[in-house]
Structure formats: C-alpha cells, structure tokens
Design a protein around this motif. Structure first.
Motif, PDB file in Angstrom:
ATOM      1  N   TYR A  39      -3.241  12.373  -6.933  1.00 50.93           N
ATOM      2  CA  TYR A  39      -4.676  12.387  -5.968  1.00 50.93           C
ATOM      3  C   TYR A  39      -5.164  10.830  -6.015  1.00 50.93           C
ATOM      4  O   TYR A  39      -5.959  10.735  -5.193  1.00 50.93           O
ATOM      5  N   ASP A  40      -4.212  10.057  -6.680  1.00 53.40           N
ATOM      6  CA  ASP A  40      -4.487   8.585  -6.139  1.00 53.40           C
ATOM      7  C   ASP A  40      -4.387   8.143  -4.952  1.00 53.40           C
ATOM      8  O   ASP A  40      -4.727   7.165  -4.311  1.00 53.40           O
ATOM      9  N   SER A  41      -3.501   9.009  -4.139  1.00 60.43           N
ATOM     10  CA  SER A  41      -3.090   8.867  -2.707  1.00 60.43           C
ATOM     11  C   SER A  41      -4.145   9.397  -1.975  1.00 60.43           C
ATOM     12  O   SER A  41      -3.943   8.969  -0.737  1.00 60.43           O
ATOM     13  N   PHE A  42      -5.139   9.782  -2.287  1.00 60.67           N
ATOM     14  CA  PHE A  42      -6.489  10.287  -1.618  1.00 60.67           C
ATOM     15  C   PHE A  42      -7.778   9.655  -1.892  1.00 60.67           C
ATOM     16  O   PHE A  42      -7.839   8.810  -2.899  1.00 60.67           O
ATOM     17  N   GLY A  43      -8.734   9.515  -1.072  1.00 59.99           N
ATOM     18  CA  GLY A  43      -9.944   8.907  -1.525  1.00 59.99           C
ATOM     19  C   GLY A  43     -10.077   7.634  -0.446  1.00 59.99           C
ATOM     20  O   GLY A  43     -10.955   7.003  -0.827  1.00 59.99           O
ATOM     21  N   GLY A  44      -9.133   7.476   0.327  1.00 60.35           N
ATOM     22  CA  GLY A  44      -9.106   6.219   1.105  1.00 60.35           C
ATOM     23  C   GLY A  44      -9.970   6.548   2.619  1.00 60.35           C
ATOM     24  O   GLY A  44     -10.693   7.438   2.575  1.00 60.35           O
ATOM     25  N   GLU A  45      -9.780   5.530   3.373  1.00 60.08           N
ATOM     26  CA  GLU A  45     -10.669   5.540   4.334  1.00 60.08           C
ATOM     27  C   GLU A  45      -9.709   5.851   5.815  1.00 60.08           C
ATOM     28  O   GLU A  45     -10.415   5.830   6.991  1.00 60.08           O
ATOM     29  N   ALA A  46      -8.646   6.056   5.716  1.00 59.80           N
ATOM     30  CA  ALA A  46      -7.744   6.363   7.108  1.00 59.80           C
ATOM     31  C   ALA A  46      -7.665   7.835   7.075  1.00 59.80           C
ATOM     32  O   ALA A  46      -8.180   8.676   6.404  1.00 59.80           O
ATOM     33  N   SER A  47      -7.064   8.061   8.202  1.00 59.96           N
ATOM     34  CA  SER A  47      -7.011   9.425   8.606  1.00 59.96           C
ATOM     35  C   SER A  47      -5.887   9.793   9.575  1.00 59.96           C
ATOM     36  O   SER A  47      -4.995   8.954   9.846  1.00 59.96           O
ATOM     37  N   LEU A  48      -4.971  11.199   9.168  1.00 60.10           N
ATOM     38  CA  LEU A  48      -4.053  11.678   9.827  1.00 60.10           C
ATOM     39  C   LEU A  48      -4.420  12.618  10.673  1.00 60.10           C
ATOM     40  O   LEU A  48      -4.713  13.509  10.529  1.00 60.10           O
ATOM     41  N   THR A  49      -3.946  12.644  11.986  1.00 59.48           N
ATOM     42  CA  THR A  49      -4.416  13.441  13.129  1.00 59.48           C
ATOM     43  C   THR A  49      -3.049  13.805  13.890  1.00 59.48           C
ATOM     44  O   THR A  49      -2.099  12.935  13.995  1.00 59.48           O
ATOM     45  N   GLY A  50      -3.096  14.983  14.414  1.00 57.68           N
ATOM     46  CA  GLY A  50      -2.008  15.061  15.341  1.00 57.68           C
ATOM     47  C   GLY A  50      -2.176  16.624  15.925  1.00 57.68           C
ATOM     48  O   GLY A  50      -3.111  17.240  16.014  1.00 57.68           O
ATOM     49  N   TYR A  51      -1.025  17.009  16.740  1.00 61.76           N
ATOM     50  CA  TYR A  51      -0.743  18.294  17.350  1.00 61.76           C
ATOM     51  C   TYR A  51       0.165  19.059  16.869  1.00 61.76           C
ATOM     52  O   TYR A  51       1.221  18.321  16.800  1.00 61.76           O
ATOM     53  N   ALA A  52       0.258  20.338  16.602  1.00 63.40           N
ATOM     54  CA  ALA A  52       1.354  21.147  16.153  1.00 63.40           C
ATOM     55  C   ALA A  52       1.723  21.967  17.243  1.00 63.40           C
ATOM     56  O   ALA A  52       1.050  22.722  18.078  1.00 63.40           O
ATOM     57  N   PHE A  53       3.049  22.181  17.610  1.00 59.69           N
ATOM     58  CA  PHE A  53       3.567  22.763  18.575  1.00 59.69           C
ATOM     59  C   PHE A  53       4.694  23.441  18.020  1.00 59.69           C
ATOM     60  O   PHE A  53       5.375  23.238  17.391  1.00 59.69           O
ATOM     61  N   LEU A  54       5.008  24.742  18.785  1.00 55.82           N
ATOM     62  CA  LEU A  54       5.958  25.730  18.501  1.00 55.82           C
ATOM     63  C   LEU A  54       7.036  25.548  19.444  1.00 55.82           C
ATOM     64  O   LEU A  54       6.906  25.606  20.633  1.00 55.82           O
TER      65      LEU A  54
END
Length: 222
Positions: free
Chosen positions: A22-37
C-alpha cells in the motif's frame, strides 16, 4: 510460548508486506487507458471492452490485486492516487463460453508524463491452446464473406460432402475468415461452393491442427 512467538512474528511479516504494497499508493499520479478485445475472426479488429473489470496491482503479480475499476462504454478506465516512481501491472481475466480471456500491461516507474499521467492500452485476447485461422479468397485475393463451408475429419467424408458427416457446418465471417480454437488435433478438410454468373466455383483444401499452435492458411475459391 514458542507457538505464540512464531504467531507474533508471522503477523508482523504479513503486516509489513501489506504496508509495503500500500506504500505504492497515495501519490498524485494517474494511470489511464482503454481496454480492447482482440477479435477471434480477425486479429486486426479490436473491440472496446465496455463494463469490464480492470485490476491494478504492484510489480508483476496478477494473482491478486489492490484496486479494481470498471471500464465505460468506450473501454476507458482510470486509476488515481498512484506513485509516479513505482511499478504497477494492469490486468483483467474472465471466462466466456469455456474460454479464458486475459490481458496484462506492465507500467514501469518513470513512465509518467509531465502531468503525472500514464496513458496506455490494455489488449485482451483469448487464451487458446490450439486451433485454426483460415482465410478464404477468390483468385484475385479478394476476401469471401458469408461463404458456406463444411469441415470434415476425413477426406472420404469431404469427397461425399454431406452435412450429416461434417463436424462443422458454418460460413465465413464478414472478414472472410473461419477461426476455431481449442479443438481436437488432426487434419481437417474444408469444402465450400459458390457460383459467379452461373459458373460453379469450389474450394477443397485441408489444414493440420496440432496440440500447441494456431494453424494458419489461406484457401482459394476457384
């Protein structure tokens, strides 16, 4: 007394591991994207995955997850409060009609842009053991959509060409392809018939399916 000591040490180790994750969370960054089949009938066709659960974990571990979210109708997903210097893995996994579909994308620390965002694409595909991917064309290489095709397990049955002996009575998709996966190994014989301006045309061909590969072939109607 000894068992109590061991128990205390075990609890402490588990707690420490959880804290590290859980130390790897609580930051100010974001992961975004699109999922495709990635479609079975054409490897070039990618369909946005709507309302699909996407998981996020640290490192390379896809056996568990810390955070999950759902895609919108366009396949878009987002995870906030991540740390830009940490490594993560985005993944999904589900069963449909007895076939497992999986997709995973590793995000390394340092990939974040100046606005502290990683924009990525998660491609999901069937986890096939074996199968066949056969494309049907005319003599000029044009694709043949909706071509009726019967598939047999023996040449004798294919020569007779009766639906009652066929293991598959099907037709090509709009892309001119027949794709079958997780099937018995061995030889499969294809028979397809059509006519152009009264001229009878036929395809008679075969493909060998093995245990651990996708057999690929182009067959021609002539």
């Amino acid at each position: 007394m000894k068992s109590i000591t061991v128990y205390i040490i075990l609890v402490a180790c588990i707690s420490l591991a959880a804290c590290n994750k859980y130390d790897s969370f609580g930051g100010e960054a974001s992961l975004t994207g699109y999922a495709f089949l990635k479609g079975a009938e054409s490897e070039d066709v990618k369909t946005p995955m709507a309302d699909q659960t996407i998981y996020l974990n640290t490192g390379n571990d896809t056996s568990t997850y810390v955070i999950a979210t759902k895609t919108d109708k366009s396949g878009y997903f987002s995870f906030n409060f991540v740390c830009e210097d940490k490594a993560y893995i985005i993944f999904t996994r589900y069963l449909k009609d007895g076939t497992e579909y999986v997709g995973a994308k590793k995000i390394e620390g340092g990939e974040f842009s100046g606005d502290k965002v990683v924009r990525t694409t998660l491609e999901v595909s069937p986890s096939y053991l074996n199968g066949m991917y056969v494309q049907f064309t005319d003599t000029l290489g044009g694709l043949l959509p909706n071509l009726p095709v019967r598939i047999y397990r023996s040449k004798v049955a294919a020569d007779v060409d009766s639906v009652k002996y066929a293991v598959y009575d099907t037709s090509t998709k709009t892309t001119g392809i027949i794709a079958l996966y997780n099937i018995n190994k061995g030889k499969y014989y294809f028979v397809g018939k059509d006519s152009i301006k009264g001229k009878a045309l036929r395809v008679f061909d075969s493909v060998e399916v093995k245990d651990n590969e996708i057999a690929r072939k182009t067959m021609q109607l002539k």
